[in-house]
Design a protein around this motif. Structure first.
Motif, short mmCIF file in Angstrom:
data_model
loop_
_atom_site.label_atom_id
_atom_site.label_comp_id
_atom_site.label_asym_id
_atom_site.label_seq_id
_atom_site.Cartn_x
_atom_site.Cartn_y
_atom_site.Cartn_z
N SER A 78 -2.89 -3.94 34.52
CA SER A 78 -2.54 -2.94 35.32
C SER A 78 -3.32 -1.88 34.96
N ASP A 126 -0.97 -5.22 42.37
CA ASP A 126 -0.33 -5.76 40.93
C ASP A 126 0.79 -6.62 40.82
N GLN A 174 3.30 -2.65 40.49
CA GLN A 174 4.10 -3.63 39.81
C GLN A 174 5.30 -3.26 39.75
N GLY A 221 4.07 -3.77 32.50
CA GLY A 221 5.41 -4.39 33.10
C GLY A 221 5.94 -5.41 32.37
MG LIG Z 1 0.89 -5.14 34.44
#
Ligand SMILES: [Mg+2]
Ligand SMILES: Nc1ncnc2c1ncn2[C@@H]1O[C@H](COP(=O)(O)OP(=O)(O)OP(=O)(O)O)[C@@H](O)[C@H]1O
Ligand SMILES: Nc1ncnc2c1ncn2[C@@H]1O[C@H](COP(=O)(O)OP(=O)(O)OP(=O)(O)O)[C@@H](O)[C@H]1O
Ligand SMILES: [Mg+2]
Lengths: 226, 226
Positions: free
Chosen positions: B45, B166, B90, A144
């Motif tokens: 993640s 997340d 996320q 992310g």
């Molecule tokens: Mg992540």
């Protein structure tokens, strides 16, 4: 450089009207960093989208470098979006089937920069956000925070005079976030940078902090709750 | 409740191998909140996805409530994902053409909860994340932080014994973020909650903080840099 006059953006939802931006007057200088802080849903992204010509205002005017966006024909607006404004979207909006370096090079391709120059500038931008080693990864092969940094590099590709960044460090740890703060501060020396942020550390670095609440700017300029 | 043994997740990229998770041993209790902190790209993640059966490990084992996920057939794994684990992605991953309340109700629909009960529970969950007034909005009619809160409400829909979140407050201002911290703390009293976070405030509320760096847990347990 950017002048907003009595700017409104309203949405109709059933019988309800939601005034995301409710009467904003604002002048932004040619250089320097302005931070916009405010609660979730207070109109920050909507305001950035209208300044960056991604959305049309319901009322009021947006002038950038002396031109009223409302008067610019659609075709020319596309060039404005590409060459005058660099936008870092809150949800990244990377092109899924392009690699990181291709995503960063894309704005330059539209602006006619030669292939070799595009590739080397895109690679240099990825190094600046500490992602040189992920240049060949597609978005679904990135974390992310890595996607967010690709989005930041892409917004800087055409060295636009206006950079609008929506929550650019929301997915970054404090050390990686600091790298981005320093980058934004450096580029704000020569152009207008507007950042929406919940990071107090980033808001403190801005030349000016604007507080948005229910679509209006409040003059709570002194309380730094971000 | 959750036991990881010599857990690895590696990706091949051209001639390179990237060990996103590189040999993790971990036991998570039936109740309480565990925070995972670490730099962007350190494997947070990936670790959550493997614990939540969204990704298969390259090596090693994941046992949840005594069962080894590697031994569970595909069909049954789908029920596990739905009923045992609540996941806050996320990148939110909301269904674009469903409203907020429909997105929250969806996991209950698969679990056979009656329509009227689904609707009222979904509405109550949206109130808990302070979004009752946006129940009929689709994702593209919500702000970034509002989408994130819908994703949190959806993860709690089936009252799962394991909640994996997340970066649940990455797009929220500090006041709205605090609401979510309190909610996660309250639900952690009766189940296992694992949060990946860059928020020091949230990490401080956890019963335990794990530091991930280059796919490995380090014992820098006392340094709270998130
Ligand atoms: Mg992540
Ligand atoms: N499909 C893939 N192929 C190759 N590399 C991958 C793939 N998916 C993830 N990676 C790499 O694995 C590493 C770990 O990714 P992960 O998403 O777990 O990081 P993270 O700790 O969650 O980071 P962030 O805080 O930025 O979200 C990253 O460096 C990423 O580039
Ligand atoms: N198409 C739409 N129809 C109706 N309401 C909308 C629409 N788009 C946005 N909104 C509403 O407008 C308000 C402002 O949204 P905006 O995205 O500008 O908020 P924000 O300040 O960026 O919030 P965040 O910090 O959560 O990202 C929100 O309450 C949102 O629900
Ligand atoms: Mg926003």
């Amino acid at each position: 450089l950017v002048e907003l006059r009595d700017l409104w953006k309203s949405y109709r939802k059933g019988s309800e009207t939601i005034d995301a931006v409710a009467g904003i007057d604002l002048d932004l200088p040619e250089r320097g960093m302005v931070a916009i802080v405010g609660p979730s849903g207070s109109g920050k992204s909507t305001l950035l989208h209208v300044i960056g010509a991604m959305d049309r205002p319901t009322r009021g005017s947006v002038r950038v470098a002396g031109r009223n966006l409302g008067d610019i024909p659609q075709g020319e607006l596309t060039r404005f979006r590409r060459e005058v404004v660099g936008f870092v979207f809150q949800t990244f909006n990377l092109i899924p089937n392009l690699t990181a370096v291709e995503n960063v090079a894309l704005p330059m391709e539209f602006s006619g920069v030669a292939r070799a120059a595009r590739a080397s500038r895109a690679k240099a931008l990825l190094e600046r956000v500490d992602l040189g080693q992920r240049a060949r990864h597609r978005p679904n092969e990135l974390s992310g925070g890595e996607m967010q940094r690709v989005a930041i590099a892409r917004a800087l590709a055409n060295e636009p005079p206006v950079v609008l960044a929506d929550e650019p460090t929301g997915n970054l740890d404090s050390a990686t976030g600091r790298l981005i703060y320093e980058l934004l501060q450096a580029i704000a020396r020569e152009r207008t940078v507007v950042v929406v942020t919940h990071s107090e550390e980033l808001a403190r670095l801005a030349d000016r902090v604007l507080h948005l609440r229910d679509g209006r700017l409040s003059n709570a300029a002194h309380d730094h709750s971000a």
